[in-house]
Design an enzyme around this catalytic site. Structure first.
Site, PDB file in Angstrom:
ATOM      1  N   GLY A  13       0.800  -1.225   0.000  1.00 22.05           N
ATOM      2  CA  GLY A  13       0.000   0.000   0.000  1.00 22.05           C
ATOM      3  C   GLY A  13       0.828   1.268   0.000  1.00 22.05           C
ATOM      4  N   TYR A 147     -10.370   4.632  14.705  1.00 24.66           N
ATOM      5  CA  TYR A 147      -9.368   5.084  13.712  1.00 24.66           C
ATOM      6  C   TYR A 147      -9.235   6.611  13.748  1.00 24.66           C
ATOM      7  CZ  TYR A 147      -7.088   5.166   9.066  1.00 24.66           C
ATOM      8  OH  TYR A 147      -6.218   5.345   8.014  1.00 24.66           O
TER       9      TYR A 147
HETATM   10  N1  CAA Z   1     -23.467   9.572   7.767  1.00 25.69           N
HETATM   11  C1  CAA Z   1     -24.685   9.386   8.310  1.00 25.69           C
HETATM   12  N2  CAA Z   1     -25.289   8.210   8.379  1.00 25.69           N
HETATM   13  C2  CAA Z   1     -24.647   7.153   7.855  1.00 25.69           C
HETATM   14  C3  CAA Z   1     -23.373   7.283   7.276  1.00 25.69           C
HETATM   15  C4  CAA Z   1     -22.787   8.543   7.227  1.00 25.69           C
HETATM   16  N3  CAA Z   1     -21.591   8.755   6.680  1.00 25.69           N
HETATM   17  N4  CAA Z   1     -22.966   6.045   6.858  1.00 25.69           N
HETATM   18  C5  CAA Z   1     -23.968   5.201   7.170  1.00 25.69           C
HETATM   19  N5  CAA Z   1     -24.968   5.865   7.776  1.00 25.69           N
HETATM   20  C6  CAA Z   1     -26.221   5.334   8.275  1.00 25.69           C
HETATM   21  C7  CAA Z   1     -26.870   4.386   7.272  1.00 25.69           C
HETATM   22  O1  CAA Z   1     -27.608   5.133   6.340  1.00 25.69           O
HETATM   23  C8  CAA Z   1     -27.716   3.524   8.167  1.00 25.69           C
HETATM   24  O2  CAA Z   1     -28.890   4.223   8.513  1.00 25.69           O
HETATM   25  P1  CAA Z   1     -30.310   3.461   8.570  1.00 25.69           P
HETATM   26  O3  CAA Z   1     -30.104   2.354   9.558  1.00 25.69           O
HETATM   27  O4  CAA Z   1     -31.238   4.532   9.027  1.00 25.69           O
HETATM   28  O5  CAA Z   1     -30.526   3.001   7.183  1.00 25.69           O
HETATM   29  C9  CAA Z   1     -26.893   3.421   9.450  1.00 25.69           C
HETATM   30  O6  CAA Z   1     -25.957   4.512   9.410  1.00 25.69           O
HETATM   31  C10 CAA Z   1     -26.110   2.136   9.541  1.00 25.69           C
HETATM   32  O7  CAA Z   1     -25.315   2.050   8.384  1.00 25.69           O
HETATM   33  P2  CAA Z   1     -24.815   0.694   7.830  1.00 25.69           P
HETATM   34  O8  CAA Z   1     -25.946  -0.232   7.557  1.00 25.69           O
HETATM   35  O9  CAA Z   1     -23.861   0.964   6.705  1.00 25.69           O
HETATM   36  O10 CAA Z   1     -24.065   0.111   9.117  1.00 25.69           O
HETATM   37  P3  CAA Z   1     -22.988  -0.987   9.203  1.00 25.69           P
HETATM   38  O11 CAA Z   1     -22.769  -1.197  10.642  1.00 25.69           O
HETATM   39  O12 CAA Z   1     -23.294  -2.136   8.348  1.00 25.69           O
HETATM   40  O13 CAA Z   1     -21.684  -0.310   8.548  1.00 25.69           O
HETATM   41  C11 CAA Z   1     -19.836   1.128   8.493  1.00 25.69           C
HETATM   42  C12 CAA Z   1     -21.226   0.888   9.049  1.00 25.69           C
HETATM   43  C13 CAA Z   1     -18.874   0.017   8.903  1.00 25.69           C
HETATM   44  C14 CAA Z   1     -19.358   2.419   9.120  1.00 25.69           C
HETATM   45  C15 CAA Z   1     -19.855   1.221   6.957  1.00 25.69           C
HETATM   46  O14 CAA Z   1     -20.790   2.217   6.597  1.00 25.69           O
HETATM   47  C16 CAA Z   1     -18.494   1.608   6.409  1.00 25.69           C
HETATM   48  O15 CAA Z   1     -17.655   0.778   6.190  1.00 25.69           O
HETATM   49  N6  CAA Z   1     -18.291   2.912   6.154  1.00 25.69           N
HETATM   50  C17 CAA Z   1     -17.012   3.404   5.625  1.00 25.69           C
HETATM   51  C18 CAA Z   1     -16.100   3.794   6.719  1.00 25.69           C
HETATM   52  C19 CAA Z   1     -14.865   4.385   6.107  1.00 25.69           C
HETATM   53  O16 CAA Z   1     -14.902   5.359   5.360  1.00 25.69           O
HETATM   54  N7  CAA Z   1     -13.730   3.813   6.419  1.00 25.69           N
HETATM   55  C20 CAA Z   1     -12.517   4.292   5.852  1.00 25.69           C
HETATM   56  C21 CAA Z   1     -11.618   3.130   5.610  1.00 25.69           C
HETATM   57  S1  CAA Z   1     -10.172   3.621   4.674  1.00 25.69           S
HETATM   58  C22 CAA Z   1      -9.280   4.513   5.735  1.00 25.69           C
HETATM   59  O17 CAA Z   1      -9.566   4.621   6.889  1.00 25.69           O
HETATM   60  C23 CAA Z   1      -8.046   5.152   5.161  1.00 25.69           C
HETATM   61  C24 CAA Z   1      -8.038   6.590   5.409  1.00 25.69           C
HETATM   62  O18 CAA Z   1      -7.262   7.044   6.233  1.00 25.69           O
HETATM   63  C25 CAA Z   1      -8.914   7.480   4.623  1.00 25.69           C
END
Ligand code: CAA
Length: 240
Positions: A13, A147
């Site tokens: 990476g 994180y």
């Molecule tokens: N803002 C507001 N609401 C949100 C949201 C957001 N950004 N993302 C999700 N939600 C809401 C959904 O709409 C859902 O609402 P409802 O239940 O009313 O429909 C609720 O939150 C639950 O969402 P999920 O079903 O997606 O929940 P989950 O537990 O299955 O997954 C999660 C949650 C793990 C956070 C998933 O959304 C995810 O992986 N998100 C990305 C996180 C991310 O950006 N990680 C970065 C990784 S890379 C990195 O970290 C490198 C770096 O430095 C940039």
């Protein structure tokens, strides 16, 4: 004489790109890795860069590794704290272990590596420490209290250590990458990632090499007066 550099998480990476860029800039690089022996062996064969396995969350392992590297290659001039993991989940689903693991690797690793390398840099009056933070440590991110806290901690850690090192020509800076095209970002669910990329003004993910070029600058002799800074490289996604 070639500078000696350690890049944690340096075989894959963003870390891989940093190892290669420092090698191209003339450094002798040791790339740390934590898990995947096969990928590390392939990396070493392909690049000629030594890879060495230890867990950056393990304080004693960091002290031992830096000692062994200094015995084998010479004094360490550059440390890039890049090793990082994600254990994403909303706080409702996040376990204590998911919290602890991310804090211990991402933030604890910076402390452990600085503890091992800073005294020698201070004595020799030269050092370059670069910590890889994140846009999510600056802006927060839904599903990443662990994180985001660790990465925000890195930004504070950087500013504090910069003050301690400045008189000794030991600089400490951070880079805050945005979303970069790596396995870590590919692990984000596709629909979620699409929405994130749609909000990046540059309209694309970043490349690991674009972070590595920042590291080369911050570790160069030219950057002697740059310390305690955070270089934000995120395609305009968040302006800090
Ligand atoms: N803002 C507001 N609401 C949100 C949201 C957001 N950004 N993302 C999700 N939600 C809401 C959904 O709409 C859902 O609402 P409802 O239940 O009313 O429909 C609720 O939150 C639950 O969402 P999920 O079903 O997606 O929940 P989950 O537990 O299955 O997954 C999660 C949650 C793990 C956070 C998933 O959304 C995810 O992986 N998100 C990305 C996180 C991310 O950006 N990680 C970065 C990784 S890379 C990195 O970290 C490198 C770096 O430095 C940039």
């Amino acid at each position: 004489m070639a500078r000696i550099a350690i890049v944690t998480g340096g075989t894959r990476g963003i870390g891989e790109a940093i190892s290669l860029a420092l090698q191209a800039a003339g450094a002798t690089v040791v790339a740390n890795y934590g898990g995947d022996d096969r990928k590390a062996a392939e990396f070493t064969e392909r690049t000629g860069i030594v890879s060495k396995k230890w867990n950056v969350a393990d304080h004693q392992a960091c002290l031992d590794a830096v000692g062994a590297i200094e015995a084998a290659h010479g004094a360490v001039d550059i440390v890039v704290n890049n090793a990082g993991i994600t254990r994403d989940g909303t706080i409702l689903k996040m376990t204590y272990e998911m919290w602890r693991e991310v804090l211990d690797v991402n933030l604890g690793g910076c402390f452990n590596m600085a503890k091992a390398s800073f005294p020698g840099m201070r004595t020799r009056k030269f050092g370059r420490i670069v910590n890889i933070g994140s846009i999510n440590g600056q802006a927060g991110q839904y599903g990443q209290v662990n994180y985001a806290a660790a990465k925000a901690g890195i930004h504070g850690f950087t500013k504090a250590l910069a003050q301690e090192g400045a008189r000794f020509n030991v600089t400490c800076n951070a880079i805050a990458p945005g979303y970069i095209d790596t396995d870590m970002v590919a692990a984000v669910p596709a629909d979620v990632l699409d929405k994130i990329v749609a909000k990046i003004p540059a309209g694309r993910l970043g490349q690991a090499s674009e972070i590595a070029r920042g590291v080369v600058f911050l570790t160069s002799d030219d950057a002697a007066f740059v310390t305690g800074s955070t270089l934000t490289i995120n395609g305009g996604q968040y302006m800090h």
